[in-house]
Scaffold this active site. Structure first.
Site, PDB file in Angstrom:
ATOM      1  N   ARG A 167       0.841  -1.208   0.000  1.00 14.99           N
ATOM      2  CA  ARG A 167       0.000   0.000   0.000  1.00 14.99           C
ATOM      3  C   ARG A 167       0.871   1.251   0.000  1.00 14.99           C
ATOM      4  NH1 ARG A 167      -2.557  -3.699   3.346  1.00 14.99           N
ATOM      5  NH2 ARG A 167      -4.718  -4.202   2.819  1.00 14.99           N
ATOM      6  N   ASP A 187       8.557  -6.660  -7.188  1.00 13.67           N
ATOM      7  CA  ASP A 187       7.513  -7.250  -6.358  1.00 13.67           C
ATOM      8  C   ASP A 187       7.102  -8.566  -7.013  1.00 13.67           C
ATOM      9  OD1 ASP A 187       4.874  -7.990  -5.299  1.00 13.67           O
ATOM     10  OD2 ASP A 187       4.930  -6.060  -4.295  1.00 13.67           O
ATOM     11  N   ALA A 247       9.994   0.619   6.059  1.00 13.86           N
ATOM     12  CA  ALA A 247       9.219  -0.606   6.234  1.00 13.86           C
ATOM     13  C   ALA A 247       9.456  -1.162   7.639  1.00 13.86           C
ATOM     14  CB  ALA A 247       9.589  -1.616   5.148  1.00 13.86           C
ATOM     15  N   ARG A 248      10.395  -2.082   7.770  1.00 19.23           N
ATOM     16  CA  ARG A 248      10.775  -2.618   9.070  1.00 19.23           C
ATOM     17  C   ARG A 248      12.261  -2.925   9.056  1.00 19.23           C
ATOM     18  NH1 ARG A 248       6.735  -0.769  10.480  1.00 19.23           N
ATOM     19  NH2 ARG A 248       5.028  -1.678  11.703  1.00 19.23           N
ATOM     20  N   ASP A 271      14.070   5.273   8.926  1.00 19.04           N
ATOM     21  CA  ASP A 271      13.028   5.600   9.907  1.00 19.04           C
ATOM     22  C   ASP A 271      12.755   4.403  10.799  1.00 19.04           C
ATOM     23  OD1 ASP A 271      11.049   7.497  10.919  1.00 19.04           O
ATOM     24  OD2 ASP A 271       9.562   6.075  10.153  1.00 19.04           O
ATOM     25  N   GLU A 276      15.032  -1.511  17.576  1.00 18.60           N
ATOM     26  CA  GLU A 276      14.445  -0.176  17.556  1.00 18.60           C
ATOM     27  C   GLU A 276      13.985   0.186  18.963  1.00 18.60           C
ATOM     28  OE1 GLU A 276      10.494   1.594  15.550  1.00 18.60           O
ATOM     29  OE2 GLU A 276      11.944   0.789  14.103  1.00 18.60           O
ATOM     30  N   HIS A 295      11.041   6.496  13.795  1.00 18.01           N
ATOM     31  CA  HIS A 295       9.791   5.855  13.383  1.00 18.01           C
ATOM     32  C   HIS A 295       8.646   6.880  13.314  1.00 18.01           C
ATOM     33  CE1 HIS A 295       7.958   1.580  13.266  1.00 18.01           C
ATOM     34  NE2 HIS A 295       7.188   2.401  12.580  1.00 18.01           N
TER      35      HIS A 295
END
Length: 337
Positions: A167, A187, A247-248, A271, A276, A295
């Site tokens: 998204r 993707d 993302a992560r 970010d 984290e 984040h």
């Protein structure tokens, strides 16, 4: 003819999030559609104080800080038929027991995707102008850059590699359209025709990394994506290339990334990290080629109301017999966050 009674709803989240998600005018609109006590916010499904409200609840409005909806939680809400999540991923929230009960789930993840895509676009543009290095140089010298200092800067024709038509990835692809970029996409779920429709050239992950000036990581955090950018793949990014991760942190090998950044070969806008937050001794806090934020790319401040609006609109659809516009199905969780 008497009107149908309003469905009974209950909030379940950390109460600190409630005011920004549902400011007074939006809360008033919500209360026209559901019977809900704004002063009652569930933090523990075993709390006897909230037991009567949960026992009657047909709709649960969840958010950050909501406990997992395990079998015991669901047993406390026998009439529950819909969960409206005023945040992003529902993966940490739902389990098999919820799907077995046939409870419908909706998420405001599409609303959270927009600020992440906006943050990423901003960082792409700033990185293309080499803005962070120029800021540091200007602080030190108080002098305008020479032509030699800016020879490698500029956004005309930059090759932007997007990893993941999630998204966020799709919103980012939309935002990139007005700019003079060459956009590349990896993707595994997107075929050539769809990639072209999204405005991107489809490539393997390795070829995307080789060709991109700036790589944006927008894939979901799944077992298949764990450490997808390992040492060998990071080494494919050209010298001076930029990695943006919103993302992560788990998607990138942290030791390999740290080594690349300490060497100065790559630049990064991060970010999210793993762990984290990073330990205080991490060199990433101090490296001039790293722009580190805590984040913040996702919804915060007044952006949270966008998520509340999605929830209220979903509740209004339920009240009028329309299907949920942002329903999450069990099959979706195999490939989305």
């Amino acid at each position: 003819m008497p009107s149908a009674p309003l469905p009974r709803a209950v909030f379940a989240m950390d109460p600190v999030h409630l005011p920004p998600l549902f400011p007074a005018p939006l809360l008033a609109r919500l209360r026209q559609t559901a019977e809900i006590d704004p002063g009652l916010v569930v933090r523990d499904f075993a709390d006897p104080v909230t037991a009567p409200a949960l026992a009657a609840a047909e709709v649960l409005i969840t958010g950050w800080g909501c406990p997992r909806l395990d079998p015991d939680a669901l047993a406390a809400a026998p009439r529950l038929r819909t969960v409206l999540h005023a945040a992003g991923s529902v993966r940490p929230l739902v389990g098999d027991a919820l799907w077995e009960r046939g409870i419908a789930v909706s998420s405001a993840v599409t609303g959270n995707a927009l600020p992440v895509a906006e943050y990423t676009l901003a960082m792409i543009l700033l990185a293309g102008k080499d803005a962070f290095a120029h800021r540091d140089r200007f602080r030190a010298t108080h002098a305008r850059p020479s032509p030699a200092d800016t020879a490698a800067a500029g956004n005309l024709g930059r090759r932007i590699g997007i990893i993941g038509a999630s998204r966020v990835g799709r919103r980012l692809l939309e935002l990139l359209r007005p700019f003079d970029f060459e956009v590349l996409l990896h993707d595994p779920y997107v075929d050539t025709a769809e990639a072209h429709a999204l405005g991107a050239e489809p490539l393997s992950l390795e070829e995307l990394l080789r060709r991109s000036d700036i790589v944006s990581l927008n894939a979901p955090d799944l077992p298949e994506t764990y450490r997808m950018l390992d040492r060998a793949r990071l080494a494919l990014i050209r010298d001076g290339g930029v990695l943006i991760n919103t993302a992560r942190g788990a998607l990138v090998d942290p030791d390999a990334l740290t080594d690349e950044l300490v060497s100065g070969r790559l630049h990064a806008v991060l970010d999210v990290t793993e762990p984290e937050p990073l330990p205080a001794a991490s060199p990433l806090y101090r490296l001039p080629n790293v722009f580190l934020t805590p984040h913040i790319a996702g919804s915060l401040g007044n952006e949270l109301e966008r998520l509340g609006r999605i929830v209220v609109a979903e509740l209004e659809r339920l009240a009028t017999g329309l299907p949920l516009a942002h329903e999450v199905r069990l099959a979706d969780l195999a490939r989305v966050a």
